[in-house]
Design a protein around this motif. Structure first.
Motif, PDB file in Angstrom:
ATOM      1  N   TYR A 159     -15.505  -1.828   2.492  1.00 39.27           N
ATOM      2  CA  TYR A 159     -15.484  -2.247   3.777  1.00 39.27           C
ATOM      3  C   TYR A 159     -14.480  -3.310   4.180  1.00 39.27           C
ATOM      4  O   TYR A 159     -13.979  -3.638   5.470  1.00 39.27           O
ATOM      5  CB  TYR A 159     -16.775  -2.925   4.317  1.00 39.27           C
ATOM      6  N   SER A 160     -13.601  -3.826   3.098  1.00 40.24           N
ATOM      7  CA  SER A 160     -12.719  -4.970   3.435  1.00 40.24           C
ATOM      8  C   SER A 160     -11.236  -4.045   3.599  1.00 40.24           C
ATOM      9  O   SER A 160     -10.365  -4.889   3.826  1.00 40.24           O
ATOM     10  CB  SER A 160     -12.579  -5.534   2.049  1.00 40.24           C
ATOM     11  N   VAL A 161     -11.320  -2.800   3.514  1.00 44.46           N
ATOM     12  CA  VAL A 161     -10.129  -2.111   3.807  1.00 44.46           C
ATOM     13  C   VAL A 161     -10.198  -1.007   4.865  1.00 44.46           C
ATOM     14  O   VAL A 161     -10.736   0.017   4.678  1.00 44.46           O
ATOM     15  CB  VAL A 161      -9.610  -1.448   2.413  1.00 44.46           C
ATOM     16  N   THR A 162     -10.023  -1.510   6.069  1.00 43.91           N
ATOM     17  CA  THR A 162     -10.014  -0.443   7.171  1.00 43.91           C
ATOM     18  C   THR A 162      -8.900  -0.391   7.868  1.00 43.91           C
ATOM     19  O   THR A 162      -8.632   0.537   8.751  1.00 43.91           O
ATOM     20  CB  THR A 162     -11.284  -0.879   8.232  1.00 43.91           C
ATOM     21  N   GLU A 163      -7.642  -1.048   7.920  1.00 44.62           N
ATOM     22  CA  GLU A 163      -6.597  -1.149   8.347  1.00 44.62           C
ATOM     23  C   GLU A 163      -5.485  -0.777   7.368  1.00 44.62           C
ATOM     24  O   GLU A 163      -5.703  -1.114   6.309  1.00 44.62           O
ATOM     25  CB  GLU A 163      -6.121  -2.360   9.432  1.00 44.62           C
ATOM     26  N   ALA A 164      -4.152  -0.044   7.677  1.00 46.40           N
ATOM     27  CA  ALA A 164      -3.365   0.127   7.050  1.00 46.40           C
ATOM     28  C   ALA A 164      -2.692  -1.265   5.948  1.00 46.40           C
ATOM     29  O   ALA A 164      -2.490  -0.828   4.911  1.00 46.40           O
ATOM     30  CB  ALA A 164      -1.939   0.598   7.763  1.00 46.40           C
ATOM     31  N   ARG A 165      -2.390  -2.276   6.819  1.00 49.23           N
ATOM     32  CA  ARG A 165      -2.172  -3.460   5.872  1.00 49.23           C
ATOM     33  C   ARG A 165      -3.022  -3.849   4.558  1.00 49.23           C
ATOM     34  O   ARG A 165      -2.811  -4.505   3.824  1.00 49.23           O
ATOM     35  CB  ARG A 165      -1.665  -4.486   6.705  1.00 49.23           C
ATOM     36  N   ASP A 166      -4.369  -3.303   4.926  1.00 49.17           N
ATOM     37  CA  ASP A 166      -5.327  -3.813   4.058  1.00 49.17           C
ATOM     38  C   ASP A 166      -5.025  -3.111   2.577  1.00 49.17           C
ATOM     39  O   ASP A 166      -5.539  -3.857   1.620  1.00 49.17           O
ATOM     40  CB  ASP A 166      -6.895  -3.610   4.375  1.00 49.17           C
ATOM     41  N   TYR A 167      -4.341  -2.048   2.732  1.00 45.61           N
ATOM     42  CA  TYR A 167      -4.029  -1.335   1.394  1.00 45.61           C
ATOM     43  C   TYR A 167      -2.776  -1.959   0.514  1.00 45.61           C
ATOM     44  O   TYR A 167      -2.790  -1.763  -0.525  1.00 45.61           O
ATOM     45  CB  TYR A 167      -3.580   0.126   1.593  1.00 45.61           C
ATOM     46  N   LEU A 168      -2.070  -2.834   1.224  1.00 50.76           N
ATOM     47  CA  LEU A 168      -0.748  -3.365   0.473  1.00 50.76           C
ATOM     48  C   LEU A 168      -1.082  -4.089  -0.945  1.00 50.76           C
ATOM     49  O   LEU A 168      -0.407  -3.790  -1.793  1.00 50.76           O
ATOM     50  CB  LEU A 168      -0.084  -4.087   1.570  1.00 50.76           C
ATOM     51  N   PRO A 169      -2.080  -5.037  -0.789  1.00 48.73           N
ATOM     52  CA  PRO A 169      -2.194  -5.748  -2.406  1.00 48.73           C
ATOM     53  C   PRO A 169      -2.734  -4.726  -3.371  1.00 48.73           C
ATOM     54  O   PRO A 169      -2.325  -5.317  -4.355  1.00 48.73           O
ATOM     55  CB  PRO A 169      -3.477  -6.586  -1.835  1.00 48.73           C
ATOM     56  N   GLN A 170      -3.089  -3.633  -3.002  1.00 48.12           N
ATOM     57  CA  GLN A 170      -3.443  -2.736  -4.142  1.00 48.12           C
ATOM     58  C   GLN A 170      -2.340  -1.907  -4.905  1.00 48.12           C
ATOM     59  O   GLN A 170      -2.282  -1.225  -5.773  1.00 48.12           O
ATOM     60  CB  GLN A 170      -4.410  -1.741  -3.494  1.00 48.12           C
ATOM     61  N   PHE A 171      -0.901  -2.155  -4.047  1.00 46.12           N
ATOM     62  CA  PHE A 171       0.123  -1.318  -4.679  1.00 46.12           C
ATOM     63  C   PHE A 171       1.263  -2.014  -4.755  1.00 46.12           C
ATOM     64  O   PHE A 171       2.245  -1.619  -5.183  1.00 46.12           O
ATOM     65  CB  PHE A 171       0.335  -0.020  -4.216  1.00 46.12           C
ATOM     66  N   ALA A 172       1.640  -2.835  -3.697  1.00 47.75           N
ATOM     67  CA  ALA A 172       3.117  -3.229  -3.085  1.00 47.75           C
ATOM     68  C   ALA A 172       3.598  -4.347  -4.138  1.00 47.75           C
ATOM     69  O   ALA A 172       4.733  -4.660  -3.882  1.00 47.75           O
ATOM     70  CB  ALA A 172       2.786  -3.872  -1.823  1.00 47.75           C
ATOM     71  N   HIS A 173       2.880  -4.742  -5.060  1.00 47.36           N
ATOM     72  CA  HIS A 173       3.635  -5.600  -6.115  1.00 47.36           C
ATOM     73  C   HIS A 173       3.593  -4.981  -7.751  1.00 47.36           C
ATOM     74  O   HIS A 173       3.875  -5.522  -8.337  1.00 47.36           O
ATOM     75  CB  HIS A 173       2.607  -6.823  -6.116  1.00 47.36           C
ATOM     76  N   LYS A 174       3.332  -3.735  -7.711  1.00 50.58           N
ATOM     77  CA  LYS A 174       3.279  -3.029  -8.863  1.00 50.58           C
ATOM     78  C   LYS A 174       4.704  -2.512  -9.184  1.00 50.58           C
ATOM     79  O   LYS A 174       5.539  -2.372  -8.126  1.00 50.58           O
ATOM     80  CB  LYS A 174       2.469  -1.566  -8.681  1.00 50.58           C
ATOM     81  N   PRO A 175       5.191  -2.813 -10.272  1.00 49.72           N
ATOM     82  CA  PRO A 175       6.722  -2.132 -10.683  1.00 49.72           C
ATOM     83  C   PRO A 175       6.531  -0.579 -10.242  1.00 49.72           C
ATOM     84  O   PRO A 175       5.982   0.028 -10.456  1.00 49.72           O
ATOM     85  CB  PRO A 175       6.771  -2.309 -12.138  1.00 49.72           C
ATOM     86  N   PRO A 176       7.816  -0.079  -9.771  1.00 45.49           N
ATOM     87  CA  PRO A 176       7.953   1.406  -9.485  1.00 45.49           C
ATOM     88  C   PRO A 176       7.710   2.127 -10.627  1.00 45.49           C
ATOM     89  O   PRO A 176       8.129   1.747 -12.031  1.00 45.49           O
ATOM     90  CB  PRO A 176       9.353   1.136  -8.636  1.00 45.49           C
ATOM     91  N   ASN A 177       7.736   3.422 -10.621  1.00 48.17           N
ATOM     92  CA  ASN A 177       7.637   4.570 -11.492  1.00 48.17           C
ATOM     93  C   ASN A 177       9.008   4.972 -11.931  1.00 48.17           C
ATOM     94  O   ASN A 177       9.443   5.378 -12.969  1.00 48.17           O
ATOM     95  CB  ASN A 177       6.960   5.758 -11.238  1.00 48.17           C
ATOM     96  N   PHE A 178      10.081   4.955 -10.725  1.00 47.27           N
ATOM     97  CA  PHE A 178      11.316   5.353 -11.068  1.00 47.27           C
ATOM     98  C   PHE A 178      12.033   4.968  -9.645  1.00 47.27           C
ATOM     99  O   PHE A 178      11.498   4.565  -8.570  1.00 47.27           O
ATOM    100  CB  PHE A 178      11.373   6.844 -11.086  1.00 47.27           C
ATOM    101  N   ALA A 179      13.260   5.138  -9.967  1.00 45.70           N
ATOM    102  CA  ALA A 179      14.314   4.580  -8.716  1.00 45.70           C
ATOM    103  C   ALA A 179      14.048   5.767  -7.507  1.00 45.70           C
ATOM    104  O   ALA A 179      13.816   6.984  -7.934  1.00 45.70           O
ATOM    105  CB  ALA A 179      15.722   4.793  -9.105  1.00 45.70           C
ATOM    106  N   PRO A 180      14.137   5.281  -6.357  1.00 52.03           N
ATOM    107  CA  PRO A 180      13.838   6.329  -5.141  1.00 52.03           C
ATOM    108  C   PRO A 180      14.941   7.559  -5.140  1.00 52.03           C
ATOM    109  O   PRO A 180      16.120   7.489  -5.644  1.00 52.03           O
ATOM    110  CB  PRO A 180      14.356   5.407  -4.014  1.00 52.03           C
ATOM    111  N   GLY A 181      14.358   8.607  -5.065  1.00 53.19           N
ATOM    112  CA  GLY A 181      14.797  10.079  -5.280  1.00 53.19           C
ATOM    113  C   GLY A 181      15.396  10.338  -6.658  1.00 53.19           C
ATOM    114  O   GLY A 181      15.688  11.563  -6.863  1.00 53.19           O
TER     115      GLY A 181
END
Length: 348
Positions: free
Chosen positions: A132-154
């Motif tokens: 119930y702590s994740v109901t709006e789009a910005r609530d999801y950011l802490p779950q992924f936005a600080h992880k290293p990327p898998n590959f360069a864009p494209g």
């Protein structure tokens, strides 16, 4: 087209608790097959009906893509604009080279909150974090936005749920409207999807199928059923979770093909394969494409799966068929889709 055996087959699977849901097959205005099987709720129990609304999981990505392309049509969005120029992502690992196009075609390289291609469990995210702590789009950011990327864009292709979360944030920034309100007005209403919405599982809503999965012992025998109320956030996002009926999904595809949602240019873009995935065929802007050896499109579709959820919407161009399978259980839905695919192959 011969679907005469399908009802008996689905009924037998439902009787064995191997399928619970709705199947609809349409050719134009003609219904080739429809049926409801199993239970909408196992607690009471409530029988399934064809009017039931289902959590569609990742099918929701189609609505997000169409909403974004409608903004392109209106000159408010360029697909090649970096997402960081639209959404404030300062302090995150999201590269300024990641564009909206990358996000919509799973080619951004950003890390997912649960990497399903690596076998990670989305349900496991909510063991230590309340849903119930994740109901709006910005609530999801802490779950992924600080992880290293898998590959360069494209530089690659990897299915990524949270790319659509970022597109949802862009839609909010560009329209000044909450994502769900925008989809209701700009996609559902325009497509004639009068029974579709985003429902909070904590609230009472009519004709909404509850998600249940079997509890299995060490030998794989069912010992009971568990509802999915703690398996993911209680209300849908730009990545997944819109509630629709089977007829509304057919209305969506038909409105899309008829040019009622997008301009001719954007409609063609939406219905064209964009990037090749090594194992899953071709990705488009939400849609997934199965090509024949001559590169013609055998089918385009979008599926969705989660705990207590399995579904598919698919169009077969050669047969002019729209197929919808919506299930309120994770198990059993794939076999139904494969069965229908074999029947269509045999007939065409």
């Amino acid at each position: 087209m011969p679907f005469t055996e399908l009802d008996a087959w689905l009924s037998a699977r439902a009787a064995a608790d191997e399928f619970s849901g709705v199947v609809l097959i349409r050719r134009g205005e003609r219904t080739e097959f429809s049926g409801a099987y199993g239970w909408a709720s196992r607690r009471w129990p409530v029988p399934m009906t064809e009017a039931m609304r289902f959590d569609t999981a990742s099918i929701t990505k189609l609505f997000t893509s169409v909403a974004a392309l409608r903004l392109v049509d209106r000159g408010k969005l360029d697909l090649d604009t970096p997402i960081t120029e639209i959404v404030d992502l300062a302090g995150t690992t999201i590269s300024p080279a990641v564009t909206v196009r990358h996000l919509l075609t799973h080619s951004s390289g950003i890390a997912d909150d649960a990497d399903e291609e690596a076998g990670e469990s989305y349900e496991a995210l909510w063991v230590d974090k309340p849903v119930y702590s994740v109901t709006e789009a910005r609530d999801y950011l802490p779950q992924f936005a600080h992880k290293p990327p898998n590959f360069a864009p494209g530089a690659g292709v990897r299915y990524c749920n949270v790319g659509f979360i970022l597109v949802g944030l862009a839609i909010e920034e560009l329209t000044g409207t909450p994502y769900r309100d925008h989809i209701r007005a700009d996609v559902f209403a325009r497509a004639g999807m009068t029974s579709s919405d985003f429902y909070d599982r904590r609230e009472a809503a009519p004709d909404v199928a509850e998600g249940w999965d079997p509890v299995l012992d060490a030998e794989g025998k069912r010992t009971g059923w568990k509802q999915n109320i703690f398996s993911y956030p209680p209300i849908g996002s730009a990545s997944d979770g819109a509630h629709v009926t089977a007829p509304d999904l057919v209305r969506f595809l038909r409105a899309l093909r008829a040019g009622e949602l997008l301009s001719p240019e954007r409609t063609e873009l939406f219905l064209t394969p964009q990037v090749r995935h090594e194992t899953d065929g071709w990705y488009g802007f939400g849609l997934e494409f199965t090509l024949e050896p001559d590169d013609s499109v055998w089918a385009y579709s979008k599926g969705g799966g989660n705990t207590g959820v399995s579904n598919m919407v698919r169009h077969y161009p050669a047969a002019d068929l729209d197929v919808v399978m919506l299930s309120n259980a994770e198990r059993g839905g794939l076999a139904v889709v494969q069965k229908i695919d074999r029947l269509v192959r045999a007939a065409v």
